[in-house]
Scaffold this motif. Sequence first.
Motif, PDB file in Angstrom:
ATOM      1  N   ASP A   1       0.911  -0.806   0.572  1.00 52.28           N
ATOM      2  CA  ASP A   1       0.664   0.021  -0.415  1.00 52.28           C
ATOM      3  C   ASP A   1       0.434   1.523   0.243  1.00 52.28           C
ATOM      4  OD1 ASP A   1      -1.912  -2.090  -0.328  1.00 52.28           O
ATOM      5  OD2 ASP A   1      -2.853  -1.416   1.733  1.00 52.28           O
ATOM      6  N   TYR A   2       2.031   0.901  -0.156  1.00 53.39           N
ATOM      7  CA  TYR A   2       2.709   1.960   0.065  1.00 53.39           C
ATOM      8  C   TYR A   2       3.338   2.499  -1.216  1.00 53.39           C
ATOM      9  CZ  TYR A   2       6.887   5.577   1.625  1.00 53.39           C
ATOM     10  OH  TYR A   2       7.245   6.909   1.649  1.00 53.39           O
ATOM     11  N   SER A   3       2.801   3.349  -1.906  1.00 52.72           N
ATOM     12  CA  SER A   3       3.098   3.985  -3.103  1.00 52.72           C
ATOM     13  C   SER A   3       4.746   4.248  -3.975  1.00 52.72           C
ATOM     14  CB  SER A   3       2.109   4.336  -4.249  1.00 52.72           C
ATOM     15  OG  SER A   3       2.029   5.849  -3.547  1.00 52.72           O
ATOM     16  N   ASN A   4       5.307   4.644  -2.727  1.00 47.56           N
ATOM     17  CA  ASN A   4       6.673   5.559  -3.092  1.00 47.56           C
ATOM     18  C   ASN A   4       7.519   4.446  -3.168  1.00 47.56           C
ATOM     19  OD1 ASN A   4       5.125   8.093  -3.307  1.00 47.56           O
ATOM     20  ND2 ASN A   4       5.539   8.868  -0.960  1.00 47.56           N
ATOM     21  N   CYS A   5       8.983   5.324  -3.355  1.00 45.85           N
ATOM     22  CA  CYS A   5       9.956   4.319  -3.932  1.00 45.85           C
ATOM     23  C   CYS A   5      10.930   4.487  -2.027  1.00 45.85           C
ATOM     24  CB  CYS A   5      11.045   4.699  -4.412  1.00 45.85           C
ATOM     25  SG  CYS A   5      11.837   6.169  -4.344  1.00 45.85           S
ATOM     26  N   ASP A   6      11.615   3.998  -2.168  1.00 44.99           N
ATOM     27  CA  ASP A   6      12.141   3.475  -0.907  1.00 44.99           C
ATOM     28  C   ASP A   6      13.122   4.642  -0.568  1.00 44.99           C
ATOM     29  OD1 ASP A   6      14.571   3.559  -2.920  1.00 44.99           O
ATOM     30  OD2 ASP A   6      15.482   2.370  -2.665  1.00 44.99           O
ATOM     31  N   ILE A   7      13.391   5.302  -1.623  1.00 43.69           N
ATOM     32  CA  ILE A   7      14.461   6.860  -1.306  1.00 43.69           C
ATOM     33  C   ILE A   7      13.454   7.879  -0.443  1.00 43.69           C
ATOM     34  CG2 ILE A   7      14.873   9.116  -1.993  1.00 43.69           C
ATOM     35  CD1 ILE A   7      17.148   7.247  -3.751  1.00 43.69           C
ATOM     36  N   ASP A   8      12.350   7.874  -1.007  1.00 44.98           N
ATOM     37  CA  ASP A   8      11.193   8.756  -0.594  1.00 44.98           C
ATOM     38  C   ASP A   8      10.650   7.849   1.085  1.00 44.98           C
ATOM     39  OD1 ASP A   8      11.505   9.973  -2.985  1.00 44.98           O
ATOM     40  OD2 ASP A   8       9.592   8.884  -3.907  1.00 44.98           O
ATOM     41  N   PHE A   9      10.641   7.234   1.324  1.00 42.76           N
ATOM     42  CA  PHE A   9      10.294   6.378   2.051  1.00 42.76           C
ATOM     43  C   PHE A   9      11.714   6.497   3.705  1.00 42.76           C
ATOM     44  CE2 PHE A   9      10.918   2.819   5.562  1.00 42.76           C
ATOM     45  CZ  PHE A   9       9.363   2.767   6.025  1.00 42.76           C
ATOM     46  N   VAL A  10      12.737   6.514   2.776  1.00 46.79           N
ATOM     47  CA  VAL A  10      13.818   6.690   3.818  1.00 46.79           C
ATOM     48  C   VAL A  10      13.832   8.515   4.089  1.00 46.79           C
ATOM     49  CG1 VAL A  10      15.756   6.736   4.393  1.00 46.79           C
ATOM     50  CG2 VAL A  10      15.486   4.766   3.181  1.00 46.79           C
ATOM     51  N   GLU A  11      13.943   8.937   3.170  1.00 46.46           N
ATOM     52  CA  GLU A  11      13.433  10.741   3.157  1.00 46.46           C
ATOM     53  C   GLU A  11      12.410  11.186   4.604  1.00 46.46           C
ATOM     54  OE1 GLU A  11      12.887  12.893  -0.130  1.00 46.46           O
ATOM     55  OE2 GLU A  11      15.831  12.502  -0.405  1.00 46.46           O
ATOM     56  N   GLU A  12      10.958   9.517   4.611  1.00 50.23           N
ATOM     57  CA  GLU A  12      10.022   9.880   4.959  1.00 50.23           C
ATOM     58  C   GLU A  12      10.495  10.052   6.767  1.00 50.23           C
ATOM     59  OE1 GLU A  12       6.040   9.504   4.329  1.00 50.23           O
ATOM     60  OE2 GLU A  12       6.786   9.254   2.297  1.00 50.23           O
ATOM     61  N   LEU A  13      10.885   8.861   6.932  1.00 51.08           N
ATOM     62  CA  LEU A  13      11.222   8.457   8.414  1.00 51.08           C
ATOM     63  C   LEU A  13      12.303   9.168   9.414  1.00 51.08           C
ATOM     64  CD1 LEU A  13      10.614   5.803   9.052  1.00 51.08           C
ATOM     65  CD2 LEU A  13      12.663   4.596   8.545  1.00 51.08           C
TER      66      LEU A  13
ATOM     67  N   ARG B   1      13.870  -0.371  -6.458  1.00 53.50           N
ATOM     68  CA  ARG B   1      13.638   0.772  -4.877  1.00 53.50           C
ATOM     69  C   ARG B   1      12.486   0.342  -4.613  1.00 53.50           C
ATOM     70  NH1 ARG B   1      15.050   5.291  -8.494  1.00 53.50           N
ATOM     71  NH2 ARG B   1      15.326   6.011  -5.934  1.00 53.50           N
ATOM     72  N   ARG B   2      12.372  -0.896  -4.004  1.00 53.83           N
ATOM     73  CA  ARG B   2      11.045  -1.173  -3.115  1.00 53.83           C
ATOM     74  C   ARG B   2      11.744  -2.034  -1.638  1.00 53.83           C
ATOM     75  NH1 ARG B   2       6.843   0.852  -3.132  1.00 53.83           N
ATOM     76  NH2 ARG B   2       5.710  -1.078  -2.051  1.00 53.83           N
ATOM     77  N   TYR B   3      13.180  -2.255  -1.582  1.00 55.62           N
ATOM     78  CA  TYR B   3      13.430  -2.550  -0.155  1.00 55.62           C
ATOM     79  C   TYR B   3      14.319  -1.865   0.886  1.00 55.62           C
ATOM     80  CZ  TYR B   3      12.915  -7.279  -1.582  1.00 55.62           C
ATOM     81  OH  TYR B   3      12.113  -8.452  -2.690  1.00 55.62           O
ATOM     82  N   ILE B   4      13.883  -2.112   2.252  1.00 52.77           N
ATOM     83  CA  ILE B   4      14.904  -1.026   3.147  1.00 52.77           C
ATOM     84  C   ILE B   4      15.319  -2.009   4.167  1.00 52.77           C
ATOM     85  CG2 ILE B   4      14.350   0.850   5.191  1.00 52.77           C
ATOM     86  CD1 ILE B   4      12.935   1.545   2.056  1.00 52.77           C
ATOM     87  N   ARG B   5      16.903  -1.055   3.961  1.00 49.64           N
ATOM     88  CA  ARG B   5      17.327  -2.146   4.867  1.00 49.64           C
ATOM     89  C   ARG B   5      17.695  -1.769   6.585  1.00 49.64           C
ATOM     90  NH1 ARG B   5      24.346  -2.643   5.411  1.00 49.64           N
ATOM     91  NH2 ARG B   5      23.771  -1.108   6.990  1.00 49.64           N
ATOM     92  N   PHE B   6      17.444  -2.281   7.353  1.00 50.27           N
ATOM     93  CA  PHE B   6      17.253  -2.538   8.902  1.00 50.27           C
ATOM     94  C   PHE B   6      18.158  -3.195   9.337  1.00 50.27           C
ATOM     95  CE2 PHE B   6      13.057  -1.982   6.993  1.00 50.27           C
ATOM     96  CZ  PHE B   6      12.603  -0.073   7.443  1.00 50.27           C
ATOM     97  N   ALA B   7      19.091  -2.446  10.549  1.00 50.33           N
ATOM     98  CA  ALA B   7      20.109  -3.090  11.667  1.00 50.33           C
ATOM     99  C   ALA B   7      18.849  -3.767  12.545  1.00 50.33           C
ATOM    100  CB  ALA B   7      21.051  -2.384  11.746  1.00 50.33           C
ATOM    101  N   PHE B   8      19.480  -5.121  12.459  1.00 53.90           N
ATOM    102  CA  PHE B   8      18.590  -5.828  13.982  1.00 53.90           C
ATOM    103  C   PHE B   8      19.716  -5.481  15.621  1.00 53.90           C
ATOM    104  CE2 PHE B   8      18.621  -8.812  11.080  1.00 53.90           C
ATOM    105  CZ  PHE B   8      19.176  -9.860  12.126  1.00 53.90           C
ATOM    106  N   CYS B   9      20.833  -5.248  15.144  1.00 53.96           N
ATOM    107  CA  CYS B   9      22.045  -5.225  15.809  1.00 53.96           C
ATOM    108  C   CYS B   9      21.238  -4.499  17.159  1.00 53.96           C
ATOM    109  CB  CYS B   9      23.317  -5.415  15.891  1.00 53.96           C
ATOM    110  SG  CYS B   9      23.774  -4.226  14.640  1.00 53.96           S
ATOM    111  N   LYS B  10      21.088  -3.989  17.781  1.00 50.16           N
ATOM    112  CA  LYS B  10      20.300  -2.875  18.403  1.00 50.16           C
ATOM    113  C   LYS B  10      19.847  -3.852  19.756  1.00 50.16           C
ATOM    114  CE  LYS B  10      21.522   0.287  15.098  1.00 50.16           C
ATOM    115  NZ  LYS B  10      23.128   0.622  15.606  1.00 50.16           N
ATOM    116  N   SER B  11      19.829  -2.765  20.260  1.00 52.04           N
ATOM    117  CA  SER B  11      19.009  -3.012  22.256  1.00 52.04           C
ATOM    118  C   SER B  11      16.936  -3.309  21.882  1.00 52.04           C
ATOM    119  CB  SER B  11      18.837  -1.967  23.228  1.00 52.04           C
ATOM    120  OG  SER B  11      18.511  -1.315  22.821  1.00 52.04           O
ATOM    121  N   SER B  12      16.537  -4.383  22.822  1.00 53.72           N
ATOM    122  CA  SER B  12      15.137  -4.756  22.127  1.00 53.72           C
ATOM    123  C   SER B  12      14.702  -3.123  22.452  1.00 53.72           C
ATOM    124  CB  SER B  12      14.671  -5.271  23.471  1.00 53.72           C
ATOM    125  OG  SER B  12      14.910  -4.446  24.412  1.00 53.72           O
ATOM    126  N   GLN B  13      15.157  -2.244  22.926  1.00 51.72           N
ATOM    127  CA  GLN B  13      14.217  -0.748  23.463  1.00 51.72           C
ATOM    128  C   GLN B  13      14.474   0.120  22.151  1.00 51.72           C
ATOM    129  OE1 GLN B  13      16.822  -2.394  25.410  1.00 51.72           O
ATOM    130  NE2 GLN B  13      15.241  -2.568  27.575  1.00 51.72           N
TER     131      GLN B  13
END
Length: 408
Positions: free
Chosen positions: A324-336, A362-374
């Motif tokens: 349902d998110y029609s924009n591309c990855d760069i648009d999403f990251v900028e909004e984020l 243009r549809r993928y985002i990389r998230f690093a999950f080597c972070k604390s649960s908080q």
Amino acid sequence: MEEKLSSFAKSSTPSPIQQLSHLAQRCNAINLAEGFPDFPAPSHIKNAAVSAINSDFNQYRHVQEICDYVAKNMKDMHGLDIDPVTDIVITCGQTEAFAAAMFALIDRGDEVIVLDPSYETYESCIRMAGGVPVFVPLDPPYWTLDPEKLMKACTSKTKAIVLNSPHNPTGKVFGVDKRDIIAEACQKWDCLAVTDEVYEYITYDNERHISLASLPGMQERTIITSSLSKTYCVTGWRIGWAIAPACIADAIRNIHIRLTDSAPAPFQEAALVALQSPPQYYESLREDFESRRDFIAELLSGIGFRTEFKPQGSFFMFAELPRDYSNCDIDFVEELIKQAGVVAVPGCGFFHTKRPPDGYQRRYIRFAFCKSSQTLIAALRRISALLNSSGHLKLFHSDNDPDSLTVL
């Protein structure tokens, strides 16, 4: 003064991952962009570094015992017989090991095959050495290597094939069947393999990392690069190594000396302690990161991201944007960044093969999950609120309310 720059410097662009990480720091945003833990490194390893500094191990240094333990670990894990004196070079992290390997191997015009998507430094190191990167696309969503595509990419100019497994950014662990294909290509075209094995201990779902060098006929044509960074949660210490046949290792060693002279002395001393960690340490590490992977996968899926492929290793989630998110990855990251104060990496920066404006690249985002649960909970709440407020999705139903999730 720009005219004084080299052609490579003029064409080289800043690292988007580094830029995003710096932006997160300046804006006090939650950083899911760069792959470093935000929780403490193991105490026994930190104490060893402090002790080394206090014992005045602060000058140029080569700690041969590191090579001894690396060789022992490679024997135990992969059955490889490696001479620690001639076949191993200590470097300033895996990045320098990889760069020095490229400088040792590549003449101008040589081709180097890289699986796409790929970590950003491979292309730049190949080009700095005068080589030509040739990208072979992996097929989404499971990032499958097509043997025909690989063989078609090989030519008489192919000098090396790069294999990163577990893979950044996708988390793919290439099984024996795919490694056999790469080994076959190396032998058929008489080229070398350069591997990046920094996530060798971080695999999930009973997957096991198998070094390409352990396959028949491959040790003599493989250069392994790795480091302390990921396994021991010390990405800033910059202790890595290259393992190669003696003549190639000697060339890498000479280049390393001319680039940086030696790796940080007190952290080399601490590496001795790290490399002697008991088996329980590695099992605990794997279990910890697997729980974080499952945690972020559940939350991302709950807010509409497509996570058909869960990473089999590494500590990155390469998730496809919600339908349902029609924009591309760069648009999403900028909004984020602007609206939610969270930083992630747009996937397009990892792709190098032809990518149409509306393509999957243009549809993928990389998230690093080597972070604390908080950190993960706070970030996913903000992402959920952003998507919900923009009307793209109906998010976080009562059965996956973040407040009800168990903290790691």
